[in-house]
Design a protein around this motif. Structure first.
Motif, PDB file in Angstrom:
ATOM      1  N   UNK A   4      27.567 -51.165  -1.478  1.00  0.00           N
ATOM      2  CA  UNK A   4      26.378 -50.355  -1.220  1.00  0.00           C
ATOM      3  C   UNK A   4      25.164 -51.010  -1.863  1.00  0.00           C
ATOM      4  N   UNK A   5      25.343 -51.631  -3.022  1.00  0.00           N
ATOM      5  CA  UNK A   5      24.225 -52.235  -3.746  1.00  0.00           C
ATOM      6  C   UNK A   5      23.623 -53.425  -3.002  1.00  0.00           C
ATOM      7  N   UNK A   6      24.313 -53.966  -2.003  1.00  0.00           N
ATOM      8  CA  UNK A   6      23.741 -55.041  -1.186  1.00  0.00           C
ATOM      9  C   UNK A   6      22.912 -54.484  -0.048  1.00  0.00           C
ATOM     10  N   UNK A   7      23.051 -53.178   0.228  1.00  0.00           N
ATOM     11  CA  UNK A   7      22.307 -52.540   1.309  1.00  0.00           C
ATOM     12  C   UNK A   7      21.160 -51.673   0.792  1.00  0.00           C
ATOM     13  N   UNK A   8      21.400 -50.984  -0.338  1.00  0.00           N
ATOM     14  CA  UNK A   8      20.410 -50.051  -0.881  1.00  0.00           C
ATOM     15  C   UNK A   8      20.074 -50.394  -2.327  1.00  0.00           C
ATOM     16  N   UNK A   9      18.806 -50.242  -2.664  1.00  0.00           N
ATOM     17  CA  UNK A   9      18.333 -50.469  -4.020  1.00  0.00           C
ATOM     18  C   UNK A   9      18.298 -49.160  -4.807  1.00  0.00           C
ATOM     19  N   UNK A  10      17.940 -48.065  -4.125  1.00  0.00           N
ATOM     20  CA  UNK A  10      17.895 -46.727  -4.711  1.00  0.00           C
ATOM     21  C   UNK A  10      18.586 -45.776  -3.750  1.00  0.00           C
ATOM     22  N   UNK A  11      19.175 -44.704  -4.283  1.00  0.00           N
ATOM     23  CA  UNK A  11      19.879 -43.740  -3.449  1.00  0.00           C
ATOM     24  C   UNK A  11      19.337 -42.333  -3.678  1.00  0.00           C
ATOM     25  N   UNK A  12      19.512 -41.470  -2.675  1.00  0.00           N
ATOM     26  CA  UNK A  12      19.160 -40.060  -2.816  1.00  0.00           C
ATOM     27  C   UNK A  12      20.162 -39.384  -3.741  1.00  0.00           C
ATOM     28  N   UNK A  13      19.837 -38.161  -4.144  1.00  0.00           N
ATOM     29  CA  UNK A  13      20.691 -37.457  -5.096  1.00  0.00           C
ATOM     30  C   UNK A  13      21.903 -36.784  -4.456  1.00  0.00           C
ATOM     31  N   UNK A  34      13.186 -53.727   0.528  1.00  0.00           N
ATOM     32  CA  UNK A  34      11.797 -53.785   1.001  1.00  0.00           C
ATOM     33  C   UNK A  34      11.124 -52.417   0.888  1.00  0.00           C
ATOM     34  N   UNK A  35      11.802 -51.461   0.225  1.00  0.00           N
ATOM     35  CA  UNK A  35      11.329 -50.099  -0.005  1.00  0.00           C
ATOM     36  C   UNK A  35      11.290 -49.271   1.278  1.00  0.00           C
ATOM     37  N   UNK A  57      27.782 -45.957  -5.838  1.00  0.00           N
ATOM     38  CA  UNK A  57      26.612 -45.108  -5.606  1.00  0.00           C
ATOM     39  C   UNK A  57      26.075 -44.568  -6.918  1.00  0.00           C
ATOM     40  N   UNK A  58      26.968 -44.144  -7.811  1.00  0.00           N
ATOM     41  CA  UNK A  58      26.555 -43.556  -9.078  1.00  0.00           C
ATOM     42  C   UNK A  58      25.900 -44.552 -10.026  1.00  0.00           C
ATOM     43  N   UNK A  59      26.085 -45.846  -9.807  1.00  0.00           N
ATOM     44  CA  UNK A  59      25.437 -46.835 -10.667  1.00  0.00           C
ATOM     45  C   UNK A  59      24.021 -47.185 -10.228  1.00  0.00           C
ATOM     46  N   UNK A  60      23.654 -46.790  -8.993  1.00  0.00           N
ATOM     47  CA  UNK A  60      22.335 -47.132  -8.476  1.00  0.00           C
ATOM     48  C   UNK A  60      21.277 -46.143  -8.954  1.00  0.00           C
ATOM     49  N   UNK A  61      20.050 -46.612  -9.026  1.00  0.00           N
ATOM     50  CA  UNK A  61      18.927 -45.787  -9.439  1.00  0.00           C
ATOM     51  C   UNK A  61      18.654 -44.721  -8.380  1.00  0.00           C
ATOM     52  N   UNK A  62      18.284 -43.517  -8.837  1.00  0.00           N
ATOM     53  CA  UNK A  62      17.941 -42.441  -7.899  1.00  0.00           C
ATOM     54  C   UNK A  62      16.550 -42.654  -7.335  1.00  0.00           C
ATOM     55  N   UNK A  63      16.393 -42.324  -6.054  1.00  0.00           N
ATOM     56  CA  UNK A  63      15.085 -42.375  -5.384  1.00  0.00           C
ATOM     57  C   UNK A  63      14.424 -41.016  -5.521  1.00  0.00           C
TER      58      UNK A  63
END
Length: 64
Positions: A4-13, A34-35, A57-63
Motif C-alpha cells: 500500500x505504501x507504494x500506492x498511497x502516501x497518506x490514508x483516510x481514517x 503527487x497529493x 495501512x496503520x503505519x501510514x500517516x493519516x490524511x
C-alpha cells in the motif's frame, strides 16, 4: 504482496474489508505521492495477508 505504501502516501481514517469465498478485499483511500486523491483495492487470499495489509495501512500517516 501488494505494498500500500507504494500506492498511497497518506490514508483516510477508515477502510473497508469485504469477505468473499476466495479471500478478502481491502479498500482504502488517501493521497498519493503527487497529493492526488486515490483509492486502492487489494485482494488478500489468506487472513495472514489481510493482517499484513492492515498493518501496512496503520503505519501510514493519516490524511486530515
Amino acid at each position: 504482496m501488494i505494498m500500500i505504501s507504494k500506492k498511497l502516501n497518506k490514508v483516510n481514517d477508515c477502510y473497508t474489508i469485504n469477505r468473499y469465498d476466495n479471500g478478502f478485499m481491502v479498500e482504502v483511500s488517501g493521497r498519493d505521492f503527487e497529493n492526488d486523491y486515490k483509492t486502492s483495492k487489494v485482494l488478500c487470499n489468506t487472513e495472514e495477508d489481510l493482517l499484513a495489509v492492515i498493518k501496512q495501512i496503520n503505519t501510514l500517516e493519516l490524511d486530515n
